[in-house]
Design an enzyme around this catalytic site. Structure first.
Site, PDB file in Angstrom:
ATOM      1  N   ASN A 162      -6.164   8.845   7.559  1.00 45.07           N
ATOM      2  CA  ASN A 162      -6.044   7.379   8.102  1.00 45.07           C
ATOM      3  C   ASN A 162      -4.675   7.084   8.291  1.00 45.07           C
ATOM      4  O   ASN A 162      -3.891   6.981   7.436  1.00 45.07           O
ATOM      5  CB  ASN A 162      -6.712   6.715   6.669  1.00 45.07           C
ATOM      6  CG  ASN A 162      -6.554   5.193   7.562  1.00 45.07           C
ATOM      7  OD1 ASN A 162      -5.789   4.491   7.777  1.00 45.07           O
ATOM      8  ND2 ASN A 162      -7.976   4.205   6.800  1.00 45.07           N
ATOM      9  N   ASP A 164      -3.472   4.068   9.184  1.00 47.45           N
ATOM     10  CA  ASP A 164      -3.441   2.658   9.561  1.00 47.45           C
ATOM     11  C   ASP A 164      -2.042   2.108   9.056  1.00 47.45           C
ATOM     12  O   ASP A 164      -1.359   1.159   9.787  1.00 47.45           O
ATOM     13  CB  ASP A 164      -4.430   1.628   8.449  1.00 47.45           C
ATOM     14  CG  ASP A 164      -5.765   2.061   9.032  1.00 47.45           C
ATOM     15  OD1 ASP A 164      -6.141   2.221  10.039  1.00 47.45           O
ATOM     16  OD2 ASP A 164      -6.471   1.504   8.304  1.00 47.45           O
ATOM     17  N   HIS A 165      -1.471   2.804   8.069  1.00 45.47           N
ATOM     18  CA  HIS A 165      -0.137   2.367   7.474  1.00 45.47           C
ATOM     19  C   HIS A 165       1.074   2.514   8.410  1.00 45.47           C
ATOM     20  O   HIS A 165       2.012   1.978   8.674  1.00 45.47           O
ATOM     21  CB  HIS A 165       0.300   3.257   6.165  1.00 45.47           C
ATOM     22  CG  HIS A 165      -0.451   2.739   5.188  1.00 45.47           C
ATOM     23  ND1 HIS A 165      -1.205   1.614   5.085  1.00 45.47           N
ATOM     24  CD2 HIS A 165      -0.259   3.015   3.999  1.00 45.47           C
ATOM     25  CE1 HIS A 165      -1.575   1.318   3.822  1.00 45.47           C
ATOM     26  NE2 HIS A 165      -1.071   2.075   3.091  1.00 45.47           N
ATOM     27  N   ARG A 173       7.326  -5.431  13.019  1.00 48.50           N
ATOM     28  CA  ARG A 173       8.088  -5.963  14.045  1.00 48.50           C
ATOM     29  C   ARG A 173       7.628  -6.404  15.038  1.00 48.50           C
ATOM     30  O   ARG A 173       8.364  -6.838  16.137  1.00 48.50           O
ATOM     31  CB  ARG A 173       9.288  -4.633  14.116  1.00 48.50           C
ATOM     32  CG  ARG A 173      10.402  -4.588  13.207  1.00 48.50           C
ATOM     33  CD  ARG A 173      11.333  -5.741  13.246  1.00 48.50           C
ATOM     34  NE  ARG A 173      12.283  -5.700  12.100  1.00 48.50           N
ATOM     35  CZ  ARG A 173      13.600  -5.092  12.057  1.00 48.50           C
ATOM     36  NH1 ARG A 173      13.882  -4.608  13.098  1.00 48.50           N
ATOM     37  NH2 ARG A 173      14.162  -5.177  11.039  1.00 48.50           N
ATOM     38  N   HIS A 198      -8.760   1.670  10.974  1.00 46.31           N
ATOM     39  CA  HIS A 198      -9.772   0.582  10.434  1.00 46.31           C
ATOM     40  C   HIS A 198      -9.270  -0.429  11.608  1.00 46.31           C
ATOM     41  O   HIS A 198      -8.413  -1.087  11.433  1.00 46.31           O
ATOM     42  CB  HIS A 198      -9.345   0.115   9.051  1.00 46.31           C
ATOM     43  CG  HIS A 198     -10.216  -0.856   8.555  1.00 46.31           C
ATOM     44  ND1 HIS A 198     -10.327  -1.175   7.123  1.00 46.31           N
ATOM     45  CD2 HIS A 198     -11.305  -1.751   9.204  1.00 46.31           C
ATOM     46  CE1 HIS A 198     -11.364  -2.201   7.170  1.00 46.31           C
ATOM     47  NE2 HIS A 198     -11.591  -2.500   8.189  1.00 46.31           N
ATOM     48  N   ARG A 200      -9.669  -4.038  11.954  1.00 51.09           N
ATOM     49  CA  ARG A 200      -9.730  -5.194  11.355  1.00 51.09           C
ATOM     50  C   ARG A 200      -9.888  -6.276  12.199  1.00 51.09           C
ATOM     51  O   ARG A 200      -9.315  -6.688  13.187  1.00 51.09           O
ATOM     52  CB  ARG A 200      -8.799  -5.357  10.183  1.00 51.09           C
ATOM     53  CG  ARG A 200      -8.996  -4.586   9.218  1.00 51.09           C
ATOM     54  CD  ARG A 200      -7.667  -5.073   7.931  1.00 51.09           C
ATOM     55  NE  ARG A 200      -8.108  -4.133   6.623  1.00 51.09           N
ATOM     56  CZ  ARG A 200      -8.696  -4.694   5.761  1.00 51.09           C
ATOM     57  NH1 ARG A 200      -9.152  -5.924   5.799  1.00 51.09           N
ATOM     58  NH2 ARG A 200      -8.878  -4.054   4.701  1.00 51.09           N
ATOM     59  N   ARG A 204      -4.499  -6.719  11.635  1.00 50.30           N
ATOM     60  CA  ARG A 204      -3.310  -6.688  10.908  1.00 50.30           C
ATOM     61  C   ARG A 204      -2.381  -5.414  11.084  1.00 50.30           C
ATOM     62  O   ARG A 204      -1.336  -5.487  11.179  1.00 50.30           O
ATOM     63  CB  ARG A 204      -3.409  -6.946   9.278  1.00 50.30           C
ATOM     64  CG  ARG A 204      -4.025  -5.704   8.805  1.00 50.30           C
ATOM     65  CD  ARG A 204      -4.126  -6.057   7.193  1.00 50.30           C
ATOM     66  NE  ARG A 204      -4.974  -7.140   7.006  1.00 50.30           N
ATOM     67  CZ  ARG A 204      -5.708  -7.189   5.601  1.00 50.30           C
ATOM     68  NH1 ARG A 204      -5.368  -6.185   4.703  1.00 50.30           N
ATOM     69  NH2 ARG A 204      -6.626  -8.036   5.275  1.00 50.30           N
ATOM     70  N   GLU A 225     -13.286   3.053  11.291  1.00 52.95           N
ATOM     71  CA  GLU A 225     -13.630   1.892  10.164  1.00 52.95           C
ATOM     72  C   GLU A 225     -13.853   0.770  10.809  1.00 52.95           C
ATOM     73  O   GLU A 225     -12.755   0.159  11.624  1.00 52.95           O
ATOM     74  CB  GLU A 225     -12.774   2.285   9.152  1.00 52.95           C
ATOM     75  CG  GLU A 225     -12.905   2.993   7.973  1.00 52.95           C
ATOM     76  CD  GLU A 225     -11.987   3.041   6.794  1.00 52.95           C
ATOM     77  OE1 GLU A 225     -11.622   1.598   6.670  1.00 52.95           O
ATOM     78  OE2 GLU A 225     -11.235   3.840   6.537  1.00 52.95           O
ATOM     79  N   THR A 256      -9.669  -2.054   1.488  1.00 51.17           N
ATOM     80  CA  THR A 256     -10.974  -2.139   1.340  1.00 51.17           C
ATOM     81  C   THR A 256     -11.329  -2.074  -0.325  1.00 51.17           C
ATOM     82  O   THR A 256     -10.877  -1.372  -0.774  1.00 51.17           O
ATOM     83  CB  THR A 256     -11.760  -1.130   1.945  1.00 51.17           C
ATOM     84  OG1 THR A 256     -11.079  -0.947   3.277  1.00 51.17           O
ATOM     85  CG2 THR A 256     -13.317  -1.397   2.079  1.00 51.17           C
ATOM     86  N   GLU A 306     -19.581   7.713   2.854  1.00 54.91           N
ATOM     87  CA  GLU A 306     -18.298   8.037   2.340  1.00 54.91           C
ATOM     88  C   GLU A 306     -18.354   7.462   0.854  1.00 54.91           C
ATOM     89  O   GLU A 306     -18.554   6.083   0.649  1.00 54.91           O
ATOM     90  CB  GLU A 306     -17.364   7.350   3.001  1.00 54.91           C
ATOM     91  CG  GLU A 306     -15.908   7.853   2.430  1.00 54.91           C
ATOM     92  CD  GLU A 306     -14.629   7.150   3.305  1.00 54.91           C
ATOM     93  OE1 GLU A 306     -14.971   7.072   4.558  1.00 54.91           O
ATOM     94  OE2 GLU A 306     -13.789   6.945   2.834  1.00 54.91           O
ATOM     95  N   HIS A 346     -10.593   6.923  -0.654  1.00 51.07           N
ATOM     96  CA  HIS A 346      -9.891   5.753  -1.170  1.00 51.07           C
ATOM     97  C   HIS A 346      -9.055   6.207  -2.325  1.00 51.07           C
ATOM     98  O   HIS A 346      -9.609   6.217  -3.434  1.00 51.07           O
ATOM     99  CB  HIS A 346     -10.872   4.440  -1.232  1.00 51.07           C
ATOM    100  CG  HIS A 346     -10.188   3.055  -1.079  1.00 51.07           C
ATOM    101  ND1 HIS A 346      -9.405   2.663  -1.940  1.00 51.07           N
ATOM    102  CD2 HIS A 346     -10.130   2.329  -0.147  1.00 51.07           C
ATOM    103  CE1 HIS A 346      -8.941   1.534  -1.447  1.00 51.07           C
ATOM    104  NE2 HIS A 346      -9.438   1.217  -0.483  1.00 51.07           N
TER     105      HIS A 346
HETATM  106  N1  PXP Z   1     -11.729   5.246   3.176  1.00 46.76           N
HETATM  107  C1  PXP Z   1     -11.979   4.001   3.590  1.00 46.76           C
HETATM  108  C2  PXP Z   1     -13.191   3.595   3.950  1.00 46.76           C
HETATM  109  C3  PXP Z   1     -10.956   3.099   3.425  1.00 46.76           C
HETATM  110  O1  PXP Z   1     -11.126   1.786   3.749  1.00 46.76           O
HETATM  111  C4  PXP Z   1      -9.608   3.667   3.131  1.00 46.76           C
HETATM  112  C5  PXP Z   1      -8.632   2.766   3.403  1.00 46.76           C
HETATM  113  O2  PXP Z   1      -8.242   2.233   4.526  1.00 46.76           O
HETATM  114  C6  PXP Z   1      -9.584   4.921   2.749  1.00 46.76           C
HETATM  115  C7  PXP Z   1     -10.513   5.801   2.673  1.00 46.76           C
HETATM  116  C8  PXP Z   1      -8.308   5.585   2.581  1.00 46.76           C
HETATM  117  O3  PXP Z   1      -7.541   5.144   1.273  1.00 46.76           O
HETATM  118  P1  PXP Z   1      -6.178   5.493   0.930  1.00 46.76           P
HETATM  119  O4  PXP Z   1      -5.481   4.751   1.887  1.00 46.76           O
HETATM  120  O5  PXP Z   1      -6.132   4.636  -0.098  1.00 46.76           O
HETATM  121  O6  PXP Z   1      -6.139   6.910   0.956  1.00 46.76           O
END
Ligand code: PXP
Length: 398
Positions: A162, A164-165, A173, A198, A200, A204, A225, A256, A306, A346
């Site tokens: 994932n 996203d970060h 920024r 994800h 959203r 964000r 996601e 989540t 999942e 997660h």
């Molecule tokens: N699976 C789902 C459905 C999630 O929402 C997330 C967080 O975005 C993850 C996995 C990954 O979680 P983590 O970032 O804690 O590894």
């Protein structure tokens, strides 16, 4: 749990994932129709099994496995107790290891065979009694072995990352770096089997542009996601990721927080699955390890589930961790039995991922935070490879 595992083997943790072993023993009890019985398994070194062999069988040498049915040789009144005990299986890990090398067999296959062999002895099979008994026991061993070998859907647990970060840093920024699309390419080059983002409602982190570009550039698999929200559903149908994962989405949450409750919104989720099916997009549902939720997931046509590993990862003590792990293991097995393809994610990190990766029925892990956090110090390529090494090691172990 009917199986009690005790290890006197000093470094068992390097060779055997305890919970996986227990899980296998429990499955074998089920296959043999004795899941209501307790079984005790003891892992020992050669010296200890030699001593037991000497004491109870007059044989002054180590052996691979010994079985002692409950009450055997003990006070006869024990046998009449209302406890359903099968007895004890004692395995020498030293001998198992040597035999694995000798027979060119993976260690975990040797251990599985020894466990099956010991269990069949407890159930009354005895290859030493006659040639026909030997044939019968061998056939049953083969049957049980093929059942457990068929169990794993893929040989390797896949790792989806994932990113996203990466987008979160960019959005801090509101400029164009770092780019989650570039991050996805690095993850793939390092060996990831898929990329997860994800999208959203509040945008964000991940933006529409990211999903479009990822869909065009990813070589593995894009898992989008999303909440079961009308606008996002329309975007997914337009962009066509390789699969979508439906998650609960609350604006104020940091991430989540819980699994999707599909019992309270069965119709709504079923409708999204139906729309995706028409566009040939498989759907995964992000669920807590709850067997009732799994049954509904199957009923409404989800392809994947999942399992939310958050509570396992957040456990504050060993007992809680074991409890949450057992729930995940049972849910993974039940989902698999229902024909759902099981994934998990997660909160997984470099310390708690191994036991989850070791579950036979989990085919893919979705991990974000831990990998991206480590990448700040080690670089993304290394952070991905470090996690892959943990997943692969768990796959290799018993
Ligand atoms: N699976 C789902 C459905 C999630 O929402 C997330 C967080 O975005 C993850 C996995 C990954 O979680 P983590 O970032 O804690 O590894």
């Amino acid at each position: 749990m009917p199986t009690q595992l005790t290890s006197h083997y000093r470094h068992a943790g390097h060779l055997i994932k305890e919970r996986r072993f227990i899980h296998l023993a429990d499955r074998l009890l089920k296959e043999c129709g004795v899941s209501d019985h307790a079984l005790s398994v003891l892992l020992v070194h050669d010296a200890e099994i030699a001593q037991i062999n000497r004491q109870y069988r007059n044989k002054n040498q180590p052996t691979n496995v010994l079985s002692f049915p409950f009450g055997d040789g003990a006070d006869a009144s024990l046998a009449s107790l209302p406890i359903k005990e099968l007895g004890d299986i004692i395995i020498s890990v030293d001998t198992a290891h040597r035999e694995a090398i000798l027979y060119r067999q993976p260690f975990k296959d040797r251990m599985s065979w020894l466990l099956i062999h010991g269990l069949l002895h407890l159930l009354g099979y005895d290859h030493e009694r006659s040639a026909s008994e030997e044939k019968k026991m061998l056939a049953r061993e083969q049957e049980l072995l093929s059942k457990i070998n068929n169990y794993r859907r893929t040989t390797m647990t896949r790792l989806a990352i994932n990113v996203d970060h990466i987008a979160t840093i960019r959005q801090a920024r509101a400029i164009n770096e770092p780019d989650p699309v570039a991050a996805a390419a690095i993850c793939e080059l390092a060996g990831a089997s898929g990329i997860v983002v994800h999208l959203r409602e509040d945008r964000r982190h991940i933006q529409d542009r990211d999903v479009i570009l990822l869909c065009q550039t990813i070589k593995t698999k894009l898992n989008l996601e999303m909440g079961a929200n009308k606008d996002i559903v329309a975007i997914a149908l337009d962009i066509k990721p390789d699969l979508i994962t439906l998650v609960p989405e609350k604006r104020e949450e940091l991430t989540t927080e819980g699994g999707l409750d599909i019992i309270s919104q069965t119709k709504k989720i079923a409708k999204v699955i139906e729309k995706m099916a028409k566009a040939s997009i498989p759907v995964s549902l992000f669920l807590d390890p709850d067997l009732k939720q799994l049954a509904v997931a199957k009923e409404i046509g989800a392809t994947f589930v999942e399992l939310h590993t958050g509570r396992y990862c957040d456990s504050v003590n060993e007992a809680m961790c074991e409890h949450e792990y057992d729930l995940l293991a049972a849910a993974a097995e039940e989902g698999d039995r229902l024909g759902l393809r099981m994934c998990a994610g997660h909160g997984l990190n470099y310390h708690n991922t191994g036991p989850i990766a070791a579950l036979d029925t989990i085919e893919e892990l979705s991990i974000g935070h831990a990998i991206i956090a480590r990448s700040v110090f080690t670089g993304l390529d290394k952070a991905v490879r470090d996690m892959l090494a943990i997943v692969r090691q768990a796959d290799m172990l018993f």
